[in-house]
Design a protein around this motif. Structure first.
Motif, short mmCIF file in Angstrom:
data_model
loop_
_atom_site.label_atom_id
_atom_site.label_comp_id
_atom_site.label_asym_id
_atom_site.label_seq_id
_atom_site.Cartn_x
_atom_site.Cartn_y
_atom_site.Cartn_z
N ARG A 96 0.82 -1.21 0.00
CA ARG A 96 0.00 0.00 0.00
C ARG A 96 0.85 1.26 0.00
O ARG A 96 0.33 2.37 -0.11
N SER A 97 2.13 1.11 0.14
CA SER A 97 3.03 2.25 0.32
C SER A 97 3.62 2.68 -1.02
O SER A 97 3.91 1.86 -1.90
N THR A 98 3.83 3.98 -1.16
CA THR A 98 4.52 4.55 -2.32
C THR A 98 5.52 5.59 -1.84
O THR A 98 5.14 6.55 -1.16
N VAL A 99 6.77 5.38 -2.18
CA VAL A 99 7.84 6.32 -1.82
C VAL A 99 8.46 6.81 -3.13
O VAL A 99 9.16 6.04 -3.80
N PRO A 100 8.23 8.06 -3.52
CA PRO A 100 8.78 8.56 -4.78
C PRO A 100 10.29 8.78 -4.71
O PRO A 100 10.89 8.82 -3.63
N GLU A 101 10.89 8.91 -5.87
CA GLU A 101 12.34 9.05 -5.97
C GLU A 101 12.84 10.28 -5.23
O GLU A 101 13.94 10.28 -4.66
N LEU A 124 11.02 6.84 -10.80
CA LEU A 124 10.57 5.56 -10.28
C LEU A 124 9.80 5.73 -8.97
O LEU A 124 10.07 6.63 -8.18
N GLN A 125 8.87 4.82 -8.76
CA GLN A 125 8.10 4.77 -7.53
C GLN A 125 8.48 3.51 -6.76
O GLN A 125 8.45 2.42 -7.32
N TYR A 126 8.87 3.66 -5.50
CA TYR A 126 9.24 2.53 -4.66
C TYR A 126 8.14 2.26 -3.64
O TYR A 126 7.27 3.11 -3.41
N ASN A 127 8.19 1.10 -3.05
CA ASN A 127 7.23 0.78 -1.99
C ASN A 127 7.80 1.05 -0.60
O ASN A 127 7.05 1.29 0.35
N ALA A 128 9.11 0.98 -0.47
CA ALA A 128 9.73 1.20 0.83
C ALA A 128 11.20 1.51 0.62
O ALA A 128 11.75 1.34 -0.47
N VAL A 129 11.82 1.96 1.70
CA VAL A 129 13.27 2.17 1.72
C VAL A 129 13.80 1.44 2.94
O VAL A 129 13.35 1.69 4.07
N ALA A 130 14.72 0.52 2.72
CA ALA A 130 15.34 -0.21 3.83
C ALA A 130 16.43 0.65 4.43
O ALA A 130 17.18 1.33 3.73
N LEU A 131 16.52 0.59 5.76
CA LEU A 131 17.44 1.48 6.48
C LEU A 131 18.28 0.69 7.46
O LEU A 131 17.77 -0.12 8.23
N GLN A 132 19.59 0.92 7.41
CA GLN A 132 20.51 0.40 8.41
C GLN A 132 20.97 1.57 9.27
O GLN A 132 21.77 2.39 8.83
N ALA A 133 20.42 1.66 10.48
CA ALA A 133 20.73 2.80 11.34
C ALA A 133 20.26 2.51 12.75
O ALA A 133 19.48 1.58 12.99
N GLY A 134 20.71 3.33 13.67
CA GLY A 134 20.26 3.23 15.04
C GLY A 134 18.92 3.93 15.24
O GLY A 134 18.40 4.60 14.33
N ALA A 135 18.39 3.81 16.45
CA ALA A 135 17.07 4.38 16.74
C ALA A 135 17.08 5.90 16.62
O ALA A 135 16.11 6.50 16.15
#
Length: 370
Positions: free
Chosen positions: A67-72, A203-214
């Motif tokens: 259901r998610s859309t994250v634009p470029e 491009l349209q993405y559904n999510a962005v994966a993140l490697q980070a602390g809180a």
């Protein structure tokens, strides 16, 4: 322990029947637990095995990737805060594919990734997709059961895009369908850029994966409008049917433990009542309540350990003959957890018997024995 073993040896049939009941209960607990874990992996292993700490999705998407859309443009903002290599875009599309020259459709989920980035899965056979290849894909190894081999061509049904299989992965499924990993060149063909007000947004993405602390995750959540940073567990709960499926199975396992506690408590209580005279005589000749309590606990633990050993063997034996398509996964960690809980339940179930032994009156018991 001496008295416990002598009693087990003396009343073999009685304790054999109790052990049989314990074997069946423990076997059922282990089998349902393995089924729950297997269904969990079949539903969400691609998320569970993902090399990320958080996922960034569109706000108000109910944590659902589809259901998610994250634009470029938002991806660029996120990378400004997170650092280029710490954030990777992800495209997700439920679809169906057909093998070249055939009409039978196979359910699948497309995962578009940067093939040299942190979301690239481990390759079990073949190679990873080339970053700029226009028609390559890496598929989950479960496709082999449908006769898909390296070099085969799959056709994506929504766009007609041809996908050449160049590699296989393991443990990559989403919403009970195998995952097909492609690059963003293929993704752009399958889901072309949309226009808003006549201007292409890329491009349209559904999510962005993140490697980070809180702290960094909170900073991104506050700084970039229209997005929400969720944990991997929240992403799992957002998969359609995952929470309901796992909740039902976990409730079954919990009830099995409760039933086991009641059944074992009744069995050991009845046996204890039958032996009250003997316990009274033992107390009269100097046996302490703690010694008799240790005797009962020793019996419970001995029967439980023996029953668990048989149950684990039976469970792995049945698992070995289950069909390959049946989602069943009984890891050593899960076996240890269930075994410890079962031992604890058995000991708790014997507490009522311990209470009766501690309260037994030696003189009264001797009188009844006489």
């Amino acid at each position: 322990m001496f008295l416990a073993l002598r009693e087990l040896k003396h009343a073999k049939m009685r304790y054999l029947l109790i052990a049989l009941i314990m074997v069946l209960i423990a076997w059922l607990v282990l089998f349902v637990s393995g089924l729950a874990q297997g269904l969990s992996s079949d539903n969400a292993s691609s998320i569970q095995n993902m090399n990320a700490d958080y996922l960034i999705v569109q706000k108000d998407s109910d944590h659902r990737l589809t259901r998610s859309t994250v634009p470029e443009a938002q991806l660029a903002e996120i990378r400004d805060f997170a650092g280029g290599s710490s954030a990777a875009p992800l495209g997700v599309q439920m679809t169906a594919v057909t093998k070249g020259g055939e009409t039978k459709k196979l359910d699948a989920t497309l995962f578009a990734i940067e093939t040299e980035g942190m979301l690239a899965p481990a390759i079990a056979e073949g190679r990873m997709v080339d970053e700029i290849a226009p028609d390559e894909a890496v598929v989950d190894i479960s496709f082999k059961e449908a006769g898909i081999a390296l070099g085969e061509v799959l056709e994506e049904q929504m766009s007609g895009q041809q996908l050449k299989v160049v590699g296989f992965t393991k443990g990559q499924s989403f919403s009970h369908s195998p995952v097909i990993h492609v690059n963003f060149k293929v993704w752009g063909t399958i889901k072309p850029a949309v226009s808003r007000g006549g201007t292409g947004d890329g491009l349209q993405y559904n999510a962005v994966a993140l490697q980070a602390g809180a702290a960094k995750a909170d900073q991104i959540s506050e700084s970039v409008p229209g997005i929400e940073v969720i944990t991997m567990d929240q992403a799992l709960q957002g998969i359609p049917g995952y929470k309901e499926e796992q909740g039902s199975l976990l409730m079954m396992v919990a009830f099995l433990f409760v039933i086991a506690a009641f059944v074992l408590a009744v069995f050991f209580y009845v046996i204890t009542i039958q032996k009250m005279n003997q316990f009274g005589v033992l107390k009269a000749i100097g046996a302490s309540s703690s010694y008799l309590a240790r005797n009962i606990i020793s019996q419970v633990i001995t029967l439980s350990v023996a029953s668990l050993a048989v149950s684990i063997g039976l469970t792995y034996g049945v698992a070995a003959i289950l069909p390959a398509g049946m989602p069943f996964d009984l890891s050593p960690r899960l076996v240890v957890l269930c075994s410890v809980l079962f031992l604890a339940v058995a000991v708790v179930g014997s507490l009522l018997s311990l209470y009766r032994v501690v309260k037994v009156d030696a003189i009264e018991a001797i009188g009844r024995a006489a």
